[in-house]
Enzyme design. Structure first.
Site, PDB file in Angstrom:
ATOM      1  N   SER A   9       0.801  -1.205   0.000  1.00 13.75           N
ATOM      2  CA  SER A   9       0.000   0.000   0.000  1.00 13.75           C
ATOM      3  C   SER A   9       0.840   1.263   0.000  1.00 13.75           C
ATOM      4  O   SER A   9       0.343   2.350   0.172  1.00 13.75           O
ATOM      5  CB  SER A   9      -0.918  -0.004   1.219  1.00 13.75           C
ATOM      6  OG  SER A   9      -1.808   1.060   1.173  1.00 13.75           O
TER       7      SER A   9
ATOM      8  N   CYS B 247      -6.976  -0.516   9.159  1.00 16.63           N
ATOM      9  CA  CYS B 247      -5.614  -0.006   9.063  1.00 16.63           C
ATOM     10  C   CYS B 247      -5.233   0.267   7.613  1.00 16.63           C
ATOM     11  O   CYS B 247      -5.897  -0.172   6.683  1.00 16.63           O
ATOM     12  CB  CYS B 247      -4.609  -0.955   9.717  1.00 16.63           C
ATOM     13  SG  CYS B 247      -4.369  -2.537   8.943  1.00 16.63           S
ATOM     14  N   CYS B 248      -4.176   1.053   7.446  1.00 16.49           N
ATOM     15  CA  CYS B 248      -3.665   1.435   6.139  1.00 16.49           C
ATOM     16  C   CYS B 248      -4.699   2.297   5.406  1.00 16.49           C
ATOM     17  O   CYS B 248      -5.159   3.301   5.938  1.00 16.49           O
ATOM     18  CB  CYS B 248      -3.273   0.186   5.358  1.00 16.49           C
ATOM     19  SG  CYS B 248      -2.181   0.507   3.958  1.00 16.49           S
ATOM     20  N   ILE B 249      -5.125   1.918   4.217  1.00 18.41           N
ATOM     21  CA  ILE B 249      -6.099   2.689   3.455  1.00 18.41           C
ATOM     22  C   ILE B 249      -7.541   2.357   3.866  1.00 18.41           C
ATOM     23  O   ILE B 249      -8.478   3.076   3.514  1.00 18.41           O
ATOM     24  CB  ILE B 249      -5.906   2.440   1.923  1.00 18.41           C
ATOM     25  CG1 ILE B 249      -6.725   3.417   1.061  1.00 18.41           C
ATOM     26  CG2 ILE B 249      -6.236   0.999   1.575  1.00 18.41           C
ATOM     27  CD1 ILE B 249      -6.332   4.862   1.203  1.00 18.41           C
TER      28      ILE B 249
END
Length: 271
Positions: free
Chosen positions: A41, A181-183
């Site tokens: 990502s 989490c992340c995007i």
């Protein structure tokens, strides 16, 4: 809560994981949502197509290794986990040749591709019953922005997969915690106006947050972006949404793992 049965579900850019705990020394059964094959990502987003293998593995590690996590109101006794994995039975937006770093003409199915991460032990997301879980967690990966929704193409004007949308709506309506989490936090921003999430920083501090504009898009959706370091998470207590930026930040793996760890722990505390 010595006799309480706790169940957790976590979704990966295409996979959902469900954790179930019985008592202080019971078994946790976790649901993981995958979005296809391995992806990253950060860096060249065009090269990603599925679940981030680091996000996926780290969430599993903290859920399966949660004997070191103290949940509010419980003892310090060890806990164990079992995992059930889910993915939407849909076609991937695209298939990437990771050697060349470019899309191919090949067609693949998210559920079939996610089965590789799950080692075949996986179910269609449509079969996930929210009543069987106490929480849901979505690991990251660019597959979230391609397969779970269309953020990769449409940004804040994206659409969200109907089963992903209904799953998140159901957990939220039941006042059960959601971890992202992340995007993945963009899913909450799109579905729950006014919620609080983090994807790290709203400025590209020291070149570590190349996707900082995502924070602005979240704000444009009527949500509040909370700036956090990569090793931290944010808890929206009103909506029971816990987020961490993970690979939205260019950081050493151990810092990313720490952030995911805090996210998992906060979800468990809310469950």
């Amino acid at each position: 809560m010595p006799d309480r049965l706790l169940k957790f579900s976590f979704s990966n850019a295409g996979t959902t994981q469900h954790v179930q705990k019985t008592g202080c020394q019971g078994t946790a059964e976790v649901g993981l949502l995958c979005t296809g094959g391995q992806a990253r990502s950060r860096g060249d987003h065009g090269a990603g197509k599925g679940s981030d293998i680091h996000d996926y593995g780290t969430v599993l590690k903290f859920l399966n290794g949660n004997r070191h996590v103290v949940v509010a109101g419980s003892s310090n006794s060890p806990r164990h986990s079992k995992v059930k994995i889910f993915a939407p039975n849909i076609e991937q937006r695209d298939v990437v040749d990771h050697l060349k770093g470019s899309p191919t003409e090949e067609k693949r199915n998210v559920l079939v591709e996610s089965a590789r991460l799950a080692r075949g032990n996986i179910q269609d997301l449509a079969e996930l019953k929210v009543g069987e879980f106490d929480a849901v967690i979505f690991p990251g990966g660019f597959g979230v922005a391609k397969n779970l929704c269309s953020w990769a193409v449409d940004g804040k004007n994206c659409t969200v997969n109907e089963h992903v949308n209904s799953t998140l709506q159901a957990f939220h309506s039941a006042k059960k915690p959601i971890g992202l989490c992340c995007i993945s936090p963009v899913l909450a921003a799109k579905i729950f106006p006014g919620c609080e999430v983090t994807v790290g920083q709203d400025k590209n501090v020291d070149g570590r947050f190349p996707d900082a504009e995502t924070a602005s898009a979240i704000a444009e959706l009527g949500c509040k972006h909370i700036c956090k370091n990569v090793n931290e998470s944010h808890v929206d207590k009103a909506n029971k949404i816990v987020t961490t930026c993970a690979f939205m930040c260019k950081a050493p793996l151990h810092e990313i793992f720490d952030g995911i760890g805090t996210m998992v722990q906060e979800v468990l505390k809310l469950a």
